[in-house]
Scaffold this motif. Structure first.
Motif, PDB file in Angstrom:
ATOM      1  N   TRP A   1      -2.774  67.218 131.860  1.00 47.82           N
ATOM      2  CA  TRP A   1      -2.821  68.548 132.463  1.00 47.82           C
ATOM      3  C   TRP A   1      -1.545  68.855 133.226  1.00 47.82           C
ATOM      4  CZ3 TRP A   1      -2.396  68.075 137.731  1.00 47.82           C
ATOM      5  CH2 TRP A   1      -2.762  66.838 138.284  1.00 47.82           C
ATOM      6  N   SER A   2      -1.268  70.144 133.391  1.00 49.37           N
ATOM      7  CA  SER A   2      -0.108  70.589 134.169  1.00 49.37           C
ATOM      8  C   SER A   2      -0.353  72.023 134.626  1.00 49.37           C
ATOM      9  CB  SER A   2       1.172  70.519 133.342  1.00 49.37           C
ATOM     10  OG  SER A   2       1.124  71.420 132.246  1.00 49.37           O
ATOM     11  N   GLY A   3       0.167  72.339 135.805  1.00 51.29           N
ATOM     12  CA  GLY A   3       0.019  73.674 136.381  1.00 51.29           C
ATOM     13  C   GLY A   3       0.137  73.612 137.886  1.00 51.29           C
TER      14      GLY A   3
ATOM     15  N   GLU B   1      -3.213  73.371 130.312  1.00 53.21           N
ATOM     16  CA  GLU B   1      -2.111  74.022 131.020  1.00 53.21           C
ATOM     17  C   GLU B   1      -2.634  75.309 131.649  1.00 53.21           C
ATOM     18  OE1 GLU B   1       0.968  74.693 128.222  1.00 53.21           O
ATOM     19  OE2 GLU B   1       1.500  72.566 128.011  1.00 53.21           O
TER      20      GLU B   1
END
Length: 490
Positions: free
Chosen positions: A376-378, A418
């Motif tokens: 995950w990323s954000g 994302e």
């Protein structure tokens, strides 16, 4: 034995010097109480010189000196050292005939001592601090026990004055220490005379009540003027009961501090009876921070109660709806356990923060721990409790479906999450994309809508006010979630 005797003498001398320092009298200014005694002794014994001599480690210093202009002499040449060392009176009828003093510069030169009589000045603990002595420039061959006894009486008067002086110093030191301690502890002490309405203060009064306390709070009426108007009647009632019955006084109230605004105070007091008069003696303590914590705790307890009701309602809904979707008991237990695990993940995030909000990153770390092949990323966002629970259930349903029917069911499958959030504009949006890839089997849309799908749609649409779109691509499911951007960055 000689070594032991030397040690004892050294210890006695160290104790004597400590006692002398306790009196804090060395090198102080002349004082009439001592000077009156030396003058009276000189007149009584018809002596040209009378001294109150205090002996430290290297000198004798004269606290009071009648007939002699010298302030001190070295201890090595002093007559008084013999009375100090032997702790008994010393009488020298003719110093020129005494081997100890015949060559002493105080005998061969000014002040030309011939006769000396000195008696010890004994402290409260028996230590000899110096002498009261008389000196003559002519020999005196008759100075008997009666004269020594009279001189000792005056020495006792000198020490009584010195002890009184020491007691006053210790009292002042204790008062100063107490006042400093009160300042540091932010406590004000006060006395109230109910008959005269006089109010006296000490301690951290300026900090607690304002710099103008000496004029503004010198009376009971001035005190009531500083109280918060809504609290005045209650405090008057409590004080009136204490005055009428003689009972202790205890209350809490607000004041209008001239520099700090409204503050909370706690006051405790009891009666101090002096002859026929009685004054109320007490303390005041600032409890504003304590009151603030109590109010915060009350708000927190109400919020926790609300949260627990929401949590039980969520659990009840999950149990009820899962029962209709399950194929058998084992399937029911598995589905319930999975969804309760999702709720637990949300609770872990909330417990790690302030119980009211939780971090998006913290939630994703919980999800990643349960489903290791999720990446995950954000930006990290601060989610309120209802949104955090909804997101936790959403990710759990997506991940569970991915394990059973999608990419996470294969050895090389993975999920990438994302998200972004617009930073400006009235129509700010939060956008999240769930992308599955690397699965072993071809992914196709389900033939019927499952309870998990309904739960996701309810979480997104009803709880979060957004939309959810699902596409079953050959490589795996792609889920796009769009929400109003209401969360601030953590």
């Amino acid at each position: 034995m000689a070594d032991g005797g030397d040690r004892d003498r050294a210890q006695d001398e160290a104790r004597r010097l400590r006692t002398l320092r306790e009196y804090r009298i060395m090198d102080t200014a002349p004082e009439p109480a001592f000077d009156r005694v030396t003058k009276l002794v000189a007149d009584l014994f018809d002596a040209p010189i009378a001294l109150v001599s205090l002996v430290d480690d290297c000198r004798q210093w004269f606290k009071s000196s009648y007939g002699l202009d010298v302030a001190e002499t070295h201890r090595d040449i002093s007559f008084c050292q013999y009375a100090v060392n032997d702790e008994r009176p010393v009488v020298v009828p003719d110093a020129r005939e005494d081997a100890r003093f015949a060559e002493n510069p105080l005998v061969t030169g000014d002040p030309l001592i011939r006769f000396y009589a000195g008696v010890p000045l004994r402290a409260y603990n028996g230590a000899v601090l110096g002498t009261l002595c008389i000196i003559d420039r002519e020999p005196r061959l008759s100075f008997g026990a009666r004269e020594i006894e009279r001189l000792e009486d005056f020495a006792a008067i000198i020490m009584a004055e010195a002890d009184l002086r020491r007691t006053v110093i210790e009292r002042d030191d204790a008062r100063h220490m107490l006042e400093r301690a009160l300042d540091f502890s932010r406590i004000a002490t006060w006395q109230f005379d109910a008959q005269t309405d006089a109010l006296n203060w000490r301690g951290a009064v300026a900090e607690l009540w304002g710099e103008d306390y000496e004029t503004a709070l010198s009376t009971g009426e001035g005190f009531f003027e500083r109280l918060y108007p809504a609290d005045r009647d209650a405090v008057r009632t409590v004080l009136g009961e204490a005055v009428e019955t003689g009972s202790p006084y205890a209350t809490e109230y607000r004041i209008e501090h001239p520099e700090k605004g409204v503050r909370w105070m706690a006051a405790r007091a009891d009666w101090d009876v002096r002859s026929n008069d009685a004054v109320l003696t007490g303390i005041s303590v600032d409890i504003t921070e304590q009151k603030s914590r109590q109010e915060n705790d009350a708000v927190l307890m109400r919020e926790l109660h609300h949260r627990m009701r929401n949590l039980f309602a969520t659990v009840g809904a999950i149990i009820s709806l899962t029962r209709h979707a399950a194929t058998d008991v084992d399937d029911y237990v598995e589905r319930i356990s999975s969804r309760l695990d999702a709720l637990n993940r949300a609770q872990n995030v909330l417990l790690g923060a302030n119980f009211l909000t939780g971090s998006m990153h913290a939630l994703m770390r919980e999800v990643e721990a349960a489903f290791p092949r999720i990446r995950w990323s954000g930006p990290d966002l601060e989610l309120p409790e209802n949104a955090l629970v909804a997101m936790a259930l959403l990710f759990n349903e997506l991940a569970t479906n991915a394990v059973k029917h999608g990419a996470l069911g294969g050895r090389d499958g993975r999920v990438d999450i994302e998200w972004t959030q617009d930073s400006e504009g009235d129509d700010r949006r939060f956008r999240l994309t769930w992308t599955e890839s690397g699965g072993d089997a071809l992914v196709v849309a389900p033939e019927r809508t499952s309870f998990g799908t309904l739960l996701m749609e309810r979480s997104v649409r009803n709880n979060l006010g957004g939309t959810i779109e699902r596409r079953w691509e050959p490589g795996g499911l792609i889920c796009i979630i769009t929400l109003p951007a209401k969360w601030r960055e953590a």
